[in-house]
Motif scaffolding. Structure first.
Motif, PDB file in Angstrom:
ATOM      1  N   ARG A  70      45.038  33.615  42.907  1.00  0.00           N
ATOM      2  CA  ARG A  70      43.936  34.569  43.047  1.00  0.00           C
ATOM      3  C   ARG A  70      43.115  34.595  41.764  1.00  0.00           C
ATOM      4  O   ARG A  70      43.314  35.431  40.900  1.00  0.00           O
ATOM      5  CB  ARG A  70      44.462  35.980  43.347  1.00  0.00           C
ATOM      6  CG  ARG A  70      45.358  36.122  44.551  1.00  0.00           C
ATOM      7  CD  ARG A  70      44.661  36.488  45.863  1.00  0.00           C
ATOM      8  NE  ARG A  70      43.484  37.283  45.783  1.00  0.00           N
ATOM      9  CZ  ARG A  70      43.423  38.617  45.882  1.00  0.00           C
ATOM     10  NH1 ARG A  70      44.520  39.321  46.015  1.00  0.00           N
ATOM     11  NH2 ARG A  70      42.259  39.234  45.835  1.00  0.00           N
ATOM     12  N   LYS A 122      44.790  37.668  39.418  1.00  0.00           N
ATOM     13  CA  LYS A 122      44.951  39.083  39.735  1.00  0.00           C
ATOM     14  C   LYS A 122      46.272  39.581  39.146  1.00  0.00           C
ATOM     15  O   LYS A 122      47.306  38.942  39.281  1.00  0.00           O
ATOM     16  CB  LYS A 122      44.954  39.286  41.251  1.00  0.00           C
ATOM     17  CG  LYS A 122      45.184  40.703  41.673  1.00  0.00           C
ATOM     18  CD  LYS A 122      45.246  40.841  43.173  1.00  0.00           C
ATOM     19  CE  LYS A 122      45.640  42.255  43.547  1.00  0.00           C
ATOM     20  NZ  LYS A 122      45.811  42.398  44.989  1.00  0.00           N
ATOM     21  N   ASP A 159      42.490  44.020  39.853  1.00  0.00           N
ATOM     22  CA  ASP A 159      42.158  43.479  41.181  1.00  0.00           C
ATOM     23  C   ASP A 159      40.733  42.962  41.132  1.00  0.00           C
ATOM     24  O   ASP A 159      40.029  43.134  40.138  1.00  0.00           O
ATOM     25  CB  ASP A 159      42.273  44.586  42.230  1.00  0.00           C
ATOM     26  CG  ASP A 159      42.387  44.056  43.659  1.00  0.00           C
ATOM     27  OD1 ASP A 159      42.396  42.818  43.859  1.00  0.00           O
ATOM     28  OD2 ASP A 159      42.476  44.881  44.585  1.00  0.00           O
TER      29      ASP A 159
END
Length: 161
Positions: A70, A122, A159
């Motif tokens: 991510r 992330k 995030d």
């Protein structure tokens, strides 16, 4: 100690290689690339840090890599927890909790964060020393961050969208 000796050798080489006073590599201008790089290396040495320097001049240490599957793009909207200090270890500002800067995309943050935050995933945390040319440059940010300030940042990527 090794970094200190390398810094001294670097300075001696710079002095020997300078052609004229108009082309001095070490400048008294606090915003010059060479004087800021020397100040950053001195900070790293004085604090006993081990850091990497990327091709853009960003010094960084990945504290926690986060989820390597991510990774943000410049169009991502990061949610961060951060602190920003100067080379005198004076706190300039901090998030004191997570923030997405009112939905600001990564491409709208300083270049140092654009570069550094794409080195972690992330949940990751990165420590960065950002020369002013990758920060706010020769522009002051209110009364908080003076012009030509080298930023010392710890940023957690909570995030992103």
């Amino acid at each position: 100690m090794k970094l200190f000796l390398q810094s001294i050798l670097f300075l001696l080489c710079l002095t020997a290689c300078s052609a004229s006073s108009d082309n001095d590599l070490i400048s008294n201008d606090p915003g010059s690339i060479s004087s800021q790089d020397y100040a950053i290396q001195s900070y790293i040495s004085a604090h006993g840090l081990e850091m990497k320097r990327d091709a853009n001049g960003l010094y960084y240490k990945i504290i926690e890599g986060g989820d390597s599957t991510r990774i943000m793009t410049l169009n991502s909207i990061p949610t961060l927890i951060y602190t920003r200090s100067n080379l005198k270890d004076s706190l300039l500002d901090a998030s004191f909790g997570s923030t997405d800067f009112d939905g600001r995309q990564l491409k709208d943050h300083i270049a140092g964060w654009q570069i550094g935050l794409r080195k972690i995933g992330k949940g990751g945390t990165i420590f960065m020393i950002i020369p002013s040319r990758l920060g706010f440059g020769d522009v002051a940010v209110g009364n908080i961050i003076p012009a030509n300030t080298v930023l010392v940042c710890t940023v957690q990527l909570v995030d992103f969208k």
